[in-house]
Scaffold this active site. Structure first.
Site, PDB file in Angstrom:
ATOM      1  CG  HIS A  37      58.080  71.502  36.723  1.00 61.18           C
ATOM      2  ND1 HIS A  37      56.656  70.825  36.798  1.00 61.18           N
ATOM      3  CD2 HIS A  37      57.424  72.624  36.296  1.00 61.18           C
ATOM      4  CE1 HIS A  37      55.830  71.460  36.192  1.00 61.18           C
ATOM      5  NE2 HIS A  37      56.251  72.508  35.819  1.00 61.18           N
ATOM      6  N   GLY A 127      49.004  81.131  38.738  1.00 66.11           N
ATOM      7  CA  GLY A 127      50.183  80.608  39.373  1.00 66.11           C
ATOM      8  C   GLY A 127      50.860  81.350  40.194  1.00 66.11           C
ATOM      9  CB  SER A 129      50.797  80.416  45.353  1.00 66.57           C
ATOM     10  OG  SER A 129      50.582  79.058  46.060  1.00 66.57           O
ATOM     11  CG  ASP A 175      52.853  77.022  45.849  1.00 67.71           C
ATOM     12  OD1 ASP A 175      53.839  77.367  45.260  1.00 67.71           O
ATOM     13  OD2 ASP A 175      51.658  76.438  45.130  1.00 67.71           O
TER      14      ASP A 175
HETATM   15  P1  ADP Z   1      46.793  79.423  42.404  1.00 70.05           P
HETATM   16  O1  ADP Z   1      46.809  78.825  43.812  1.00 70.05           O
HETATM   17  O2  ADP Z   1      47.620  79.167  41.403  1.00 70.05           O
HETATM   18  O3  ADP Z   1      45.878  80.623  42.309  1.00 70.05           O
HETATM   19  P2  ADP Z   1      44.762  77.180  42.335  1.00 70.05           P
HETATM   20  O4  ADP Z   1      43.703  76.433  41.665  1.00 70.05           O
HETATM   21  O5  ADP Z   1      45.436  76.202  43.357  1.00 70.05           O
HETATM   22  O6  ADP Z   1      45.146  78.299  41.750  1.00 70.05           O
HETATM   23  O7  ADP Z   1      43.675  77.981  43.704  1.00 70.05           O
HETATM   24  C1  ADP Z   1      42.616  78.777  43.224  1.00 70.05           C
HETATM   25  C2  ADP Z   1      41.448  78.313  44.227  1.00 70.05           C
HETATM   26  O8  ADP Z   1      41.674  79.000  45.459  1.00 70.05           O
HETATM   27  C3  ADP Z   1      40.064  79.215  43.504  1.00 70.05           C
HETATM   28  O9  ADP Z   1      39.431  78.136  42.508  1.00 70.05           O
HETATM   29  C4  ADP Z   1      39.330  79.200  44.707  1.00 70.05           C
HETATM   30  O10 ADP Z   1      38.707  77.846  45.048  1.00 70.05           O
HETATM   31  C5  ADP Z   1      40.497  79.431  45.848  1.00 70.05           C
HETATM   32  N1  ADP Z   1      40.543  80.843  46.089  1.00 70.05           N
HETATM   33  C6  ADP Z   1      41.376  81.588  45.853  1.00 70.05           C
HETATM   34  N2  ADP Z   1      41.297  82.763  46.141  1.00 70.05           N
HETATM   35  C7  ADP Z   1      40.046  82.942  46.963  1.00 70.05           C
HETATM   36  C8  ADP Z   1      39.128  83.849  47.479  1.00 70.05           C
HETATM   37  N3  ADP Z   1      39.550  85.375  47.585  1.00 70.05           N
HETATM   38  N4  ADP Z   1      38.032  83.448  48.054  1.00 70.05           N
HETATM   39  C9  ADP Z   1      37.735  82.134  47.932  1.00 70.05           C
HETATM   40  N5  ADP Z   1      38.444  81.224  47.355  1.00 70.05           N
HETATM   41  C10 ADP Z   1      39.616  81.737  47.017  1.00 70.05           C
HETATM   42 MG    MG Z   2      47.524  76.847  44.361  1.00 73.78          MG
END
Ligand code: ADP
Ligand code: MG
Length: 387
Positions: A37, A127, A129, A175
């Protein structure tokens, strides 16, 4: 991701689009070693790249069409026109790659379309990314295919803009910079004020240690609102103290600052976390550069206590990981990421990996929590072209 997975992405592209891709690129997920943060307070962060990554096979198109497909989502490719891309018009996963195309075009780069097929081993929503991995892999592919000549940190900025404006998520710069700029065997010391960065040696295996990531599989629904409240509280604290950002309060000025905030208990807690957390990042950098890696353990633990007690963004699952890991011999442990769920990191001697893992899994079972996913995180390479 090995050669087999790369060939799978190539095969997936060919099956969907009926031709070989122009190339294949990869970008990793990340964990933040310390510096939580602090990014929206102009402070310090210290992520490193995971071996988990998004891999994309991509070809250039000249007809204004953008086709997107994820092996992990399935279905038919989504087909869009680059000229029609508009911020916050898309609530699905395709907003991340489309946002990158939009941000590049907004910045004056003539992107005339692409075919994209991707697959990712970065756990989504943990979390770690996965979203930045998706953005950066597409940005790097387009940078190469269109000969844009942008550097990693410029691509990171464009990807952040894609996520802030096109997707509509108020994320910092960490990130995307981690996905774009990390190097194997290193953590990335990043000053989020001027984006100065330094690669810090972090080769745990060579020193007989391991870093475990424990994904609690928990995501509390109120986390976005709470993020906004913390952010607003930090801004209030900075305004009350008359500084541009909490980064400007040095740790030896903390007592005086807290006295000035005597009427605002919440601001006191938030300010104390940010100021001490920035100092902890600098401490970890100094220890790693001095080769005193084991000594970062207590600094990680202090960071967790600060996030739990002052910033108040931990949760029972994250606290249980940290308490159990420390009780079973870990050198250090803390929650990582935005809080209210997601993942924790645990620094252990190589010989203690199994014991600590079993202890955490056992404690989760005893508490009736969903079983956590535990994996080892080797500091890995940032985004690059594979083929
Ligand atoms: P984090 O970045 O912490 O994993 P976020 O909410 O920022 O969480 O991002 C997750 C989103 O990224 C998912 O809901 C999806 O929309 C997209 N995403 C992640 N991995 C994939 C993938 N392999 N194929 C398609 N979309 C993906
Ligand atoms: Mg994210």
């Amino acid at each position: 991701m090995g050669a087999a997975a790369q060939e799978q992405v190539r095969g997936g592209f060919t099956a969907r689009y009926g031709a070989e891709p122009d190339g294949i690129w990869a970008a990793p997920g990340r964990v933040n070693l310390i510096g939580e943060h602090t990014d929206y307070n102009d402070g310090f962060v210290m992520p490193f790249a995971l071996p988990h990554q998004a891999v994309a096979a991509v070809s250039r198109r000249a007809d204004g069409v953008l086709r997107l497909h994820s092996a992990d989502i399935g279905g038919d490719p989504v087909e869009l026109r680059v000229a029609d891309l508009a911020p916050e018009s898309d609530r699905s996963w395709t907003a991340y790659p489309s946002g990158v195309v939009w941000a590049l075009r907004e910045a004056g780069h003539e992107i005339t379309g692409a075919d994209v097929h991707l697959a990712s081993t970065v756990p989504s929503g943990a979390g770690l990314s996965s979203s930045a991995a998706l953005e950066v892999v597409v940005a790097l592919a387009l940078n190469d295919l269109y000969g844009l000549g942008l550097r990693g940190r410029q691509l990171a900025r464009l990807c952040q803009r894609a996520e802030n404006v096109y997707v509509g998520a108020p994320v910092g710069i960490m990130d995307q910079t981690a996905a774009a700029c990390c190097e194997a065997g290193h953590a990335l010391f990043l000053d989020t004020r001027d984006l100065a960065q330094r690669q810090i040696p972090f080769d745990l295996a060579a020193e007989g240690m391991r870093l475990l990531v424990v994904d609690t599989q928990v995501k509390h629904s109120h986390s976005e609102g709470e993020y906004g409240k913390r952010r607003a509280g930090c801004e209030r604290g900075a305004a009350l103290l008359g500084v541009a950002a909490l980064r400007d309060v040095a740790v030896d000025e903390l007592d005086a600052a807290l006295e000035r905030l005597a009427d605002d208990e919440e601001a006191q807690r938030l300010v104390r976390h940010i100021v001490t957390e920035n100092a902890r990042v600098e401490r970890v950098v100094a220890l790693l550069e001095a080769g005193d890696t084991r000594a970062i353990g207590p600094v990680l633990v202090a960071g967790h206590a600060s996030l739990r007690d002052d910033f108040r963004i931990s949760c029972p699952e994250l606290d249980l990981v940290v308490d159990t890991a420390l009780a079973s011999g870990a050198l250090g442990a803390r929650m990582t990421g935005g809080g209210f769920g997601g993942s924790a990191i645990v620094l252990v001697e190589a010989a203690d990996v199994d014991g600590v893992t079993k202890a955490v899994e056992g404690a989760f079972a005893d508490a009736g929590f969903t079983a956590p996913r535990v994996f080892e995180a080797v500091p890995s390479a940032g985004a690059r072209r594979l083929a």
